[in-house]
Structure formats: C-alpha cells, structure tokens
Write an enzyme that holds these catalytic residues in place. Sequence first.
Site, short mmCIF file in Angstrom:
data_model
loop_
_atom_site.label_atom_id
_atom_site.label_comp_id
_atom_site.label_asym_id
_atom_site.label_seq_id
_atom_site.Cartn_x
_atom_site.Cartn_y
_atom_site.Cartn_z
N LYS A 49 7.05 11.28 0.49
CA LYS A 49 5.74 10.62 0.60
C LYS A 49 5.56 10.15 2.03
O LYS A 49 6.34 9.35 2.53
CB LYS A 49 5.65 9.43 -0.36
N ASP A 76 -1.09 2.68 4.53
CA ASP A 76 -1.68 2.52 3.20
C ASP A 76 -2.45 1.21 3.13
O ASP A 76 -1.88 0.15 2.89
CB ASP A 76 -0.56 2.54 2.14
N LYS A 78 -5.96 -3.42 -0.37
CA LYS A 78 -4.89 -4.39 -0.52
C LYS A 78 -5.30 -5.73 0.09
O LYS A 78 -6.10 -5.75 1.03
CB LYS A 78 -3.63 -3.90 0.22
N ASP A 122 4.99 3.14 4.88
CA ASP A 122 4.77 3.83 3.61
C ASP A 122 5.02 5.34 3.73
O ASP A 122 4.67 6.12 2.85
CB ASP A 122 3.34 3.54 3.11
N ASP A 146 -5.29 2.77 -4.60
CA ASP A 146 -4.04 2.29 -4.01
C ASP A 146 -2.81 2.94 -4.66
O ASP A 146 -1.70 2.81 -4.17
CB ASP A 146 -3.97 0.76 -4.13
N GLU A 199 -1.86 5.89 -4.47
CA GLU A 199 -2.13 7.15 -3.76
C GLU A 199 -0.89 8.02 -3.59
O GLU A 199 -1.00 9.22 -3.41
CB GLU A 199 -2.74 6.85 -2.38
N ARG A 246 1.52 8.95 -5.67
CA ARG A 246 1.65 9.96 -6.74
C ARG A 246 0.63 11.07 -6.57
O ARG A 246 0.88 12.21 -6.97
CB ARG A 246 1.55 9.26 -8.10
N1 BES Z 1 2.91 1.95 -0.97
C1 BES Z 1 2.65 1.18 -2.14
C2 BES Z 1 3.93 0.65 -2.79
C3 BES Z 1 4.72 -0.34 -2.00
C4 BES Z 1 4.50 -1.70 -2.15
C5 BES Z 1 5.71 0.07 -1.13
C6 BES Z 1 5.25 -2.59 -1.44
C7 BES Z 1 6.45 -0.84 -0.41
C8 BES Z 1 6.23 -2.18 -0.57
C9 BES Z 1 1.91 2.03 -3.15
O1 BES Z 1 1.07 2.99 -2.64
C10 BES Z 1 1.07 1.11 -3.94
O2 BES Z 1 0.13 0.56 -3.39
N2 BES Z 1 1.41 0.93 -5.21
C11 BES Z 1 0.69 0.05 -6.05
C12 BES Z 1 0.45 0.78 -7.35
C13 BES Z 1 -0.55 0.10 -8.23
C14 BES Z 1 -1.93 0.17 -7.61
C15 BES Z 1 -0.54 0.77 -9.57
C16 BES Z 1 1.57 -1.18 -6.28
O3 BES Z 1 2.80 -1.06 -6.33
O4 BES Z 1 1.01 -2.27 -6.35
ZN ZN Z 2 1.50 3.68 -0.77
MN MN Z 3 -0.91 2.26 -2.27
#
Ligand code: BES
Ligand code: ZN
Ligand code: MN
Length: 496
Positions: free
Chosen positions: A260, A265, A272, A283, A342, A344, A346
Amino acid sequence: MKVEFVAFPKAFSGNVALFVGAEKVLQASARAVDETLDGAVTRAIAASRFTGAKNQTLCVLGQAGFSRLMLLGVGKESELDARAAEALGGLVAADANTAGQTAVTIVADTIKGNKLAPAEVAAHLALGARLRCYRFDKYKTKDKPEQKNSLERVTIAVASPAEARKAYAALEPVVDSVFFTRDLVSEPANVLYPAEFARRAKGLAKLGLKVEVLGEAAMKKLGLNVLLAVGQGSERESQLLIMSWMNGPKNQAPVALIGKGVTFDTGGISIKPAGGMEDMKWDMGGAGAVTGAMRLLAARKAKANVIGICALVENMPDGNATRPGDVVKSLSGQTVEIINTDAEGRLILCDAMWYVQEKYKPQAMVELSTLTGAIIIALGHERAGLFSNDTPLSDKLRKAGSEIGEKLWRMPLGPKYDKLIDSDIADMKNVGGGRDGGSITAAQFLQRFVKEGVAWAHLDIAGMAWSSKGNETTPKGATAYGVRLLDRLIADNYEK
Ligand code: BES
Ligand code: ZN
Ligand code: MN
C-alpha cells in the site's frame, strides 16, 4: 560510518565495550582489563545493579588509558543470538553518539557454549550499530555538531576477523535496503508523491531489478478503476509500480509482494481530523517495505522469482474526488460501493492484487499495508496483524518474523465477518460493521480479490511502520518493518 574487524589486541585503550555474561561473569577481555585497572571493573559492578543481564550496560568512566569504558551485558550464553548481537551493537553506537565519541571498539570475546559463531556475533554487532545510526536530517540546516551522530568508526575485535568481514559483507545490503525504505517513509508528502516514489524505485534498475511504472492512462485502459477512484482528487498522478526479480528456476511461479503506497492520506471527502494527520505521510509504509525488500533481494542476488507491486496514490478531498456512496467497478469485475473514502487502502490494493494475479500467476501473495487504526488498538506496536487463507504460508511468515525480530500475530477471518461488507447496491462496500472488528472487515474485503488456489497473506503494519520511541537498532521514526521479514521469508522458503 566505517566498520572494521580486527584480531584481539594485546592491550585496550580509547572507547571500548567489553562483554560481561549473566551473573557478573567477566569475559576474557573484561577480566584482562579489570586486572590492568587494579579491579576497577569489579568495583564498578559492585557499586551498581549491573549483573551482565542481556542489554544491561554500565559505563566505567575516568579510567587511565580509556576515553570511555563500557560493560555490555550479554546475558546467558544461549541468549546471544543474531538479534541480541544487533541490539548490543545498537546500544553501543547510541552510547557513543550520546557521549560524542567518534570511534568505538567492541570486543566480541568468544563465549563458550554459544551457538552463534564468533564471526557472526561480530558481523551482527556491526549491523546493529549501523542500523541504529540512521538519521533523516536532510532538511535540518542548523544542526550543531553535537546534535549530529558523532560516531565515524566501529571496530569489532574478534577471534576470526577474516570470517567476520565476510559475514558482514553479506549483511551490508540489509543496511542499504533498510535505509532506502526509511528514507522513503520519512520523506514529507510534498516531496514524495506517487511519481517521485516510482522515480526512486526506477533507480533500483542498476541492481538488476526490472522496474515498470503504469500511469493513470494505462491503468484506465486496463480497468483499475477502484485504484484510480482513490487518486482522482489529487493533483498528483497515481502510479502502479511493478518490480521483477526473476532469478529463480525458469518455470517456477513467482511470489508476489504487494504494498500500500498512499503517499498522503487526508481521508479524502471522509476527511480525517487535523490532530496527528501529518502521520499520514507514512501511509506508504507497506510500499516502502516491499520496495526495500525487492532492493535487498536484488542486492544479494536471491535465487528466487519475486514480483513486487506497489499501488501509489495520494488521497485528497477535491471537487473531483470520489464521494461517499459512489459505486466503482474493479479490475476483477466486482463492483464496490465506497461508503468511506478514508478506507482507501483496501481500494487501491484490490486492483493491484487482481492485476498481479492475472498477469504473473503467483504461487503466493503477501501484501503489506498500514491499513487500519484498529490493528493498533488490538496489537499495539509489538506485532503486525497477519490475515491469511493458508496456514502453511502463515506459519512461514510467523517463523520468518520471529527469527528476524519483526513479529506477527495471526488474526481471524470468516463468513460472519465477510457478510458485514455486503452492499445493498453493489457487490460489496468498503466498510461495514461500524468500527467493530475493523481490521478483520478490511481483510475480508481484500480476501474477496484472492483467486481460487492462491495462498494469500495480508499484513496490517499500521502499528509497526513508524516508531515514536525507537528501540536498540531503530531510532525513532521510520522503522522499515517488513524489509527483513520479506527477505527472510523468501530466503527460507522460496530459494533454490
Ligand atoms: N491509513 C489509515 C490507517 C492508519 C491509521 C494507519 C493510523 C496508521 C495509523 C487508513 O487508510 C484509514 O484511514 N483507516 C480507517 C478505516 C476506517 C475509515 C474504516 C481507520 O483505521 O480509521
Ligand atoms: Zn490510509
Ligand atoms: Mn484512510
């Protein structure tokens, strides 16, 4: 930093680190130094809580002939394995930098009953010292000399210096590859965007890697619409980076490594909160690890067939960005309702995974991503989450991880979780079940893009790619978690 291996000198001076075993057992050189210093070493130990346990250190300062003298706890003989030696090397290097020393000699006495050969102990001491001295300071224009790493030379005294030199030469590509990844992960997102990531990967062609990059036009033609949907709010062009290292048997199906690479992000329209958003420059830690691992395989000329593929995008809010509720057709033909922009990671991975399976027919597929915050809630910063449809592959990964010190914990998958991402309007939605089991539903989404018969593993490294504390061999910041894990996985299971 220079590294050299020498035979045991007759006498020691300067900045020296000496081995002490568990229960205050001075090893040969510490004993000799204690004698020349009329028992100063023994007295210093008696005046402290130092016992020689693994990773304990004690500085014996102010001794005639020494700029600095450090006792290094090596613990019981069975404890001094490669990882332990790296930690000791890292501790010594950090101490030398803190003290402003430019050189240090670590005396790697042969420890009776230790399974690891002295030459290997020496080589891994040096490796640990190098890994600990990483610094990303290219944007610091005002650093004073005392803020920089002072250490310029590490000398390891060992019974078999020629063998140690050879062992270290085999490990040096690890340093370069880990640093390559740490640089990628540390760069701010205004500098490292998808095309710049791809440009740096192209530089690896000099090691014999074949590097190809697909831009947006090519991806559109092929139908990687879900990947493109994530990048469409960004001014920066999305890229699909494909690195091949085909140095194994002619007809052997490759292993695919998938990363990834979200160079930033923001969350997109599902934006966010501001606090801590700057972290999202890393990310792309999965892509960084895959690229560093490919670099390492090439540098050590691994006898394996491996494809590294990275989905590189920037996730931004914009007038042209994907909206929550948009439905997009993936390369696999399956349709996806994008509920949360967010989620994204996957989305970009599903098209990259399908592409690599169609084009390269891999026997196994290992994907790394900073995918969910939920995995940090579950596992903290000690282990990455491992999701897989294949227990043998899982076990290979867990074994490689525990050998190399990049640990994994297997997490569950199953039809009840899978059902949570069924959509009312499309084949699936990109989030489901609220926040509950968030790392698992993310993995279920990915599993819907695994073809019949392909062994697949997803490593959620969100808690591992960056360290706010650091450890013996990793300064705080980018860790390059995954580089050595993937290299070991290939070395142990897919070579020859
Ligand atoms: N890149 C983030 C996950 C992440 C969070 C990595 C903190 C490192 C530190 C990912 O793209 C994301 O935003 N995931 C969301 C998913 C949710 C929207 C279902 C998350 O984990 O909040
Ligand atoms: Zn992300
Ligand atoms: Mn995200």
